[in-house]
Design an enzyme around this catalytic site. Structure first.
Site, PDB file in Angstrom:
ATOM      1  N   ARG A  74      36.062  55.772  34.627  1.00 31.45           N
ATOM      2  CA  ARG A  74      36.477  55.468  36.104  1.00 31.45           C
ATOM      3  C   ARG A  74      37.858  56.018  36.289  1.00 31.45           C
ATOM      4  NH1 ARG A  74      35.009  49.473  37.623  1.00 31.45           N
ATOM      5  NH2 ARG A  74      34.099  50.281  39.300  1.00 31.45           N
TER       6      ARG A  74
ATOM      7  N   LYS B  12      34.314  28.591  36.041  1.00 31.64           N
ATOM      8  CA  LYS B  12      33.535  29.162  34.963  1.00 31.64           C
ATOM      9  C   LYS B  12      33.141  28.026  33.935  1.00 31.64           C
ATOM     10  CE  LYS B  12      35.349  33.926  34.832  1.00 31.64           C
ATOM     11  NZ  LYS B  12      35.944  34.894  33.840  1.00 31.64           N
TER      12      LYS B  12
ATOM     13  N   GLU C  90      41.382  50.430  36.110  1.00 30.89           N
ATOM     14  CA  GLU C  90      41.648  51.564  35.315  1.00 30.89           C
ATOM     15  C   GLU C  90      42.399  52.845  35.630  1.00 30.89           C
ATOM     16  OE1 GLU C  90      37.704  49.449  34.616  1.00 30.89           O
ATOM     17  OE2 GLU C  90      38.562  50.204  36.506  1.00 30.89           O
TER      18      GLU C  90
END
Length: 636
Positions: free
Chosen positions: A404, A291, A376
């Site tokens: 979700r 990243k 979730e």
């Protein structure tokens, strides 16, 4: 300097090579030896562009070489390319006809911060929530087979998103059906593989080559009549590959695994992708990236540079940070204070520690902190299990992500009436992130659930007090609050709850009563001043303060509800249901979010467009008064 650009003989300007690539067809005309230079320019352009607009940066920097290689090898958009979540898709936008529009990124009328089907034919699937790419790719690949169309379908998913259940559901299904598709696993946290280099790159090219594939498939055919030997050879291949690469899991799911390879080695990427392009069935390429690659501040602080406000390219210094305390910070402070007083408090987040304000809690109470990853559903069921054993879990979750886990909210928490506190951040509109991240529906989908208490604070101090109220309530309770800062009221010390189901009158007026729910209290008060209206801070959506509402109905002709939630099924609907049940015929006006998905824009401009700022509320009420006639007592 954290980054530098190169000049090339093709022409003048800062990005001479990139300026010749408007679409992938232009990219595919370049000789392979120019691709590293293109990657250098693309990375520099990305840093420069996002430094001006803000947005997601670190993830995109990590996939510059991959993005070039994919569009170089595959015939996009005929071949379908699906980016998971979409945080990393800015280089894709730049190479697919949108370079000149990057200055409009995440602004009203400008480019979306995520892939969006209506924006470009190269954006084959609209994303924003994680872990959807593999399922969508399987759907597209299946459709191509059924329609007799020859095309490649590629899903790019990160190692974090791969941890979500639906990604594994899709992998399991695709592998069992022998779907002709490719999954690229972008491993940028070193959570799966060890460091890679020339040996693993070379192995990946061998394992994806036509020779290896033909020998492998031919061997299977030849050994069909000798099942015991075939099983032996299969075990030998599996063990040999397992010695040098983490292939077993994906092979067991039915995927032909290749990798890991260096995701910043563009030559290796192009060669491996070309080999894998000739293969059939489900296959997975595992790449390792970093990243923030190529921009020092983002490499050193990838979390900080995941999503950024405008910043100085030379130093990486951010600008535009709010000086006020946000609701997220109010929650974080409350959580630490409450945990210090009650050892039963457990903090849970689905991969949103920084965004949800749990950083300090995680540092102070590491044994009571659980980041479950992008999961979730698991977050809520984990909380339910903790509550069954007498602990008091607090789940910090964005409104858009709570969607979700709706079944877990219903079945695992509310049905069992368990003591779980939900701190629901980003409730309402969210500005530049747009429709995929807007928390427009939580009041509508949550208030119908039995046993659930729902609170909506009107300011920061009330947020702290209502969080304590929800925590002390011995059942499921939800506090929803908006993104950003509130009206900057004084925060009271201590942990003082408010009575459940009780609102308050904040202004006394005549004829008109404005019932404000949550974040729209401040503009409702401003509109109330202009209209000499009564303004009630309702605080609770469930249970409603029925006594207060009936009193207001008895003394006012027009009742106006205001909320930063969809009008359909929201707090206003709850008030209307109460009045209808009691046979009351007061004129009513329900103000909230309209029945459509709102595009990205500045948050205040979004609210104004919906008529939810002070001026918009006042205008809507005056229009309602005109329809009612002069008996309402206020001049229109």
């Amino acid at each position: 300097m954290p980054h530098a650009t190169q000049s090339h003989p093709r022409g003048g300007g800062r990005f001479p090579l990139l300026s010749t690539v408007d679409f992938p067809a232009d990219l595919r005309r370049l000789p392979p030896e120019e691709l590293p230079a293109l990657a250098s320019e693309l990375r520099a352009f990305l840093v420069d562009s996002v430094s001006r607009t803000g947005g997601h940066l670190a993830a995109g920097l990590g996939v510059v070489e991959l993005t070039i290689a994919l569009h170089y090898v595959f015939d996009t958009p005929e071949d379908r390319l699906i980016w998971d979540v979409g945080h990393q898709a800015y280089p894709h936008k730049i190479l697919t006809g949108r370079r000149e529009r990057m200055a409009t990124l995440r602004q009203g009328g400008g480019l979306s911060g995520f892939p969006k089907r209506s924006e470009s034919e190269y954006d084959t699937f609209g994303v924003g929530h994680s872990s959807t790419s593999i399922g969508a790719a399987m759907g597209m690949a299946t459709a191509a087979r059924l329609k007799g169309e020859q095309r490649h379908v590629i899903a790019v998913i990160g190692d974090g998103a791969l941890g979500a259940g639906m990604a594994f559901e899709a992998l399991n299904h695709a592998g069992s059906t022998d779907t002709d598709m490719m999954v690229i696993l972008n491993d940028n946290e070193m959570s799966i593989s060890p460091p890679v280099g020339a040996i693993s790159n070379h192995l990946a090219q061998i394992l994806s080559s036509k020779l290896y594939t033909s020998v492998r498939e031919g061997g299977k055919s030849a050994l069909k009549s000798l099942p015991s030997i075939r099983q032996l050879v299969g075990r030998w291949e599996e063990h040999m590959k397992g010695m040098v690469m983490p292939s077993t899991l994906f092979e067991e799911l039915g995927f032909n695994y290749i990798g890991p390879i260096d995701g910043h080695d563009i030559e290796a990427l192009v060669a491996t992708l070309r080999n894998m392009k000739t293969m059939r069935g489900p296959r997975l390429l595992h790449i390792v990236t970093r990243k923030g690659q190529g921009y020092e501040p983002a490499e050193e602080m990838p979390v900080v540079f995941h999503g950024v406000s405008p910043f100085d390219c030379a130093t990486g210094t951010m600008s535009g940070k709010s000086s006020g305390r946000t609701y997220t910070q109010i929650f974080g402070d409350w959580l630490c204070d409450a945990a210090d007083q009650d050892a039963r408090l457990i903090g849970i987040t689905p991969a949103m520690s920084e965004g949800s304000g749990l950083t300090c809690f995680a540092r102070q109470f590491p044994d009571r902190y659980h980041d479950v990853g992008i999961a979730e559903q698991h977050a809520l069921t984990l909380a339910a299990g903790l509550a069954c054993e007498g602990l008091k879990p607090v789940v910090a979750i964005y409104s858009t992500f709570l969607q979700r886990a709706y079944d877990q909210l219903i079945h695992d928490i509310c049905l069992q009436d368990l003591d779980v506190t939900l701190a629901v951040d980003r409730a309402g509109l969210v500005g530049a992130d747009g429709a995929t991240h807007a928390g427009s529906f939580d009041l509508s989908y949550a208030r119908c659930l039995p046993n659930l208490v729902i609170a909506a604070p009107g300011d920061e101090n009330e947020c702290r007090r209502l969080l304590q109220t929800a925590f002390e309530y011995p059942g499921p309770a939800m506090v929803r609050y908006p993104r950003g800062a509130g009206p900057a009221v004084q925060i009271e010390p201590g942990l003082v709850p408010l009575p459940i189901g009780k609102g308050e009158i904040r202004r006394t007026g005549r004829d008109i009563a404005i019932l404000a729910f949550g974040s729209r209290l401040a503009p409702a008060l401003a509109a109330g001043e202009a209209l000499d209206a009564t303004v009630a801070n309702m605080r609770f959506v469930k249970p409603l303060d029925e006594e207060l509402i009936l009193d207001l109905a008895a003394r006012h002709r027009l009742l106006v509800t205001v909320e930063e939630n969809a009008v359909a099924g929201g707090a206003g609907s709850a008030v209307a249901e109460l009045l209808a049940e009691r046979g009351l015929t007061n004129a009513r006006l329900h103000l909230g979010l309209p029945d459509r998905y709102l595009p990205h824009d500045n948050h205040e401009l979004q609210l104004a467009a919906c008529g939810l700022d002070a001026g918009g509320i006042e205008r809507s009420i005056r229009a309602a008064l005109e329809r009612l006639g002069p008996a309402a007592g206020v001049s229109a």
